[in-house]
Design a protein around this motif. Sequence first.
Motif, PDB file in Angstrom:
ATOM      1  N   THR B 375       0.839  -1.210   0.000  1.00 49.01           N
ATOM      2  CA  THR B 375       0.000   0.000   0.000  1.00 49.01           C
ATOM      3  C   THR B 375       0.868   1.252   0.000  1.00 49.01           C
ATOM      4  O   THR B 375       0.580   2.212  -0.719  1.00 49.01           O
ATOM      5  CB  THR B 375      -0.953   0.032   1.210  1.00 49.01           C
ATOM      6  N   ALA B 376       1.954   1.246   0.790  1.00 51.81           N
ATOM      7  CA  ALA B 376       2.815   2.430   0.852  1.00 51.81           C
ATOM      8  C   ALA B 376       3.523   2.658  -0.483  1.00 51.81           C
ATOM      9  O   ALA B 376       3.541   3.774  -1.002  1.00 51.81           O
ATOM     10  CB  ALA B 376       3.834   2.293   1.976  1.00 51.81           C
ATOM     11  N   GLY B 377       4.087   1.588  -1.031  1.00 54.72           N
ATOM     12  CA  GLY B 377       4.824   1.714  -2.290  1.00 54.72           C
ATOM     13  C   GLY B 377       3.918   2.157  -3.424  1.00 54.72           C
ATOM     14  O   GLY B 377       4.249   3.051  -4.203  1.00 54.72           O
ATOM     15  N   TYR B 379       1.059   3.674  -3.165  1.00 60.29           N
ATOM     16  CA  TYR B 379       0.599   5.041  -2.910  1.00 60.29           C
ATOM     17  C   TYR B 379       1.585   6.022  -3.539  1.00 60.29           C
ATOM     18  O   TYR B 379       1.219   6.963  -4.233  1.00 60.29           O
ATOM     19  CB  TYR B 379       0.486   5.295  -1.409  1.00 60.29           C
TER      20      TYR B 379
END
Lengths: 453, 453
Positions: B375-377, B379
């Motif tokens: 999710t972070a990457g 995003y």
Amino acid sequence: MKALIIAAGKGDRLNHLTKDKPKPLIKILGLSLIERVVLTAKQAGINEFLVVVGYLGDKIKEKLKDGERYGVKINYIENNEWQRGNGVSVLKAKKSLKENFILLMSDHIFKAKILHHLKQIKLEDGECVLCVDKTPKEHIDLEDATKVKVENDKIVEISKKLKDYNSIDCGIFLCTPSIFEALEESIREGEETLSAGIRVLAKKGKIKYFNIKDSFWIDVDTDFGFKEAEEILCNRLTKPTDGPIAKFLNRPISIRISKLLLKTKIKPNTISFASFIIGILSAFFFCLGNYLSIVIGGLLAQVSSIVDGCDGEVARLKFQQSNYGGWFDTVLDRYADALIIFGMVYGYWSLHQNIIIIWIFGFIALVGSFMNSYTAGMYHLFFGKEMKTKRLKIRIGRDIRLFLIMAGALSNQIFYTLIILGILTNIESIRRLYVLRNKQISDDSKTLKGVRC
Amino acid sequence: MKALIIAAGKGDRLNHLTKDKPKPLIKILGLSLIERVVLTAKQAGINEFLVVVGYLGDKIKEKLKDGERYGVKINYIENNEWQRGNGVSVLKAKKSLKENFILLMSDHIFKAKILHHLKQIKLEDGECVLCVDKTPKEHIDLEDATKVKVENDKIVEISKKLKDYNSIDCGIFLCTPSIFEALEESIREGEETLSAGIRVLAKKGKIKYFNIKDSFWIDVDTDFGFKEAEEILCNRLTKPTDGPIAKFLNRPISIRISKLLLKTKIKPNTISFASFIIGILSAFFFCLGNYLSIVIGGLLAQVSSIVDGCDGEVARLKFQQSNYGGWFDTVLDRYADALIIFGMVYGYWSLHQNIIIIWIFGFIALVGSFMNSYTAGMYHLFFGKEMKTKRLKIRIGRDIRLFLIMAGALSNQIFYTLIILGILTNIESIRRLYVLRNKQISDDSKTLKGVRC
């Protein structure tokens, strides 16, 4: 920069459709022609519009209103003389446009990229620019098209009947207000089309051309034209990154579904969520473990894979793309992937409790499946461009993974399917690390500020 | 644009170090001062250098050669009169520089961003620009610094002894060749420093200033200055995205390790791989299942987490960042994460074969752990910026996950550790989907061409 949109005419060749609806309001894949023009221009950074309305103009006003729902500003100019040539419609905007502007037809569909480049052209005093297509595709109706002859950077002749031409008028202009004087001159001489005005400019050496090259455009004039435009817009939904299953099996079906969805108000994110729910159902049936359930699970996995294409298709055709939408879709896909693999393992294990090794193979398949997505996504992030399928001939994308799962379910080979999935996906991921190792493109530190997860 | 680097002086305040080595060759964290200057300028897009050498100039030439190993072009100018003021050194380049250029000192460390902005300033005829620091940080030695008084956009006075000053000279210039005439004038008047030349320009109103604001710079002159510069460079390695464990536990240790690594020729990718191997070892010990092995596994997981910081630190300090390096690191991290969780599950299960549910919890923990990174990457990819820790107060980053695993191992609570890990990571991932849903930043279609994985 403002855009002037000509939407006053009746569209004679679509008589049966334009009896109680002006041509710009005819829908194509969920959006009316003029909405498409407005939203395409918006993508190119244009936020203010002047629309010249004539035939059934009130209906157009009623539809677009002040433009707020499209995130733009729209004003209207009335042209009661809409039965005269389209040059008259353009001229009606004379008082309202004292600066350079973009001139668009309400019945042309085209790529935002064209406007994006057009906007950046520097104009000298009194010059205008017309976008031309030097290599018109098959779908352009040459008989009806306005032909153009260009020499050096200028247009020298323009007419529907021109025989000695080397390009086609795309109906997209960048104008200085000098266009109005040119139109006044041509109208005085009894010619009321926009082309006649352009001819006046051409004689003065004041009209340049911009070659749109490979960019897509189409002029929608006839029933056949509508069908063709629809087909072209749909064909353009296939992506270069689509894997073989996506390309040959999923897209043809998902595009058909999208066509139906476009008639509703269903949002792309809702479709992403629906695909996810189908994935959960697939996982649930896999969990049950018996052959019939597995078959249903496998089929649902493939259905989920197909529906997963629709969110992007609807978003692109309705100009509803968003960063969040893309992210939401890709995150839900990973969760669905994980649940389906879990379901396969659990279902198999619940029937064969002695075969504990299925959990290990499940782990491996899960990791490989994730890593396929992760390596590709992170490659895009770190290198600033997509990992190309060309270089990497085998690519175990989601389309292939879910297809393999369906095939494995139908043949009741969950155990071997997981093994094959685990091997293929992990080999592929590790191979990527190796193959791409020489891509040491050094960096202006921009993309490198570090994703630490 | 070329850069002129002044590297002729002896560095009197570092006498004990500069007996057989010119000051620009003194190393700081793996690179000599002048290498740092060259590589920083290269980051800002400068690829051609003129270096004025004097004291032990041959050693500098021997080190940098023609610049090929740094991917730049370096030429040299000899200044036999290096014992005179530094204005004389600059003047030696008169014949070689007929166009605008950047002027740098070989003993200043600074951020590439400063040059990046400086390069874009448009100069009028005969003007020069000096970078100044209006809010010098503690580490700037005000007593020894060259003080500057600025008014409007111009520099009005400059001198080491100035009392009424409002900024500090950073020793970074953008020059037109007019600087040479100014230096000739000041030298004729008996003043041979660069500052004297700048004073001549100031009198003519020909020297503007550029405020570097918060950008980092330091002038390294003394033993103490070296230590301080080293400390500052190290402190700057902490990232805003570092989680609490990374910040307070891992960084302080990893920076110490990096300092040792910087003395070797070990490459960042080798360090990433070493961290991965430690992760595999950790997984192996977890697989064994007994308490002692688990303790070793847990400690190795934490060691792997610490060493994982070193690759980026070494890369940044040695200007060895690369797209591939960042990608390679993040992909190996995910594999290590997966292996460690697998090891925990397998080890626990091999001792408690009846507790099959550990496999389910392991699956959940693995998925959650992946999804945190994914999710972070993603995003970052879709939104074009990092997911900020501020908005998302809890963030179960890799530092926290591996620390939890170590804590769980030491307390022999593998079962509950996996449950906690699974819950925390999945709640966090799902929460992100929800919290960020209103970030519907619509898009110029650039970042949206679709990552289909």
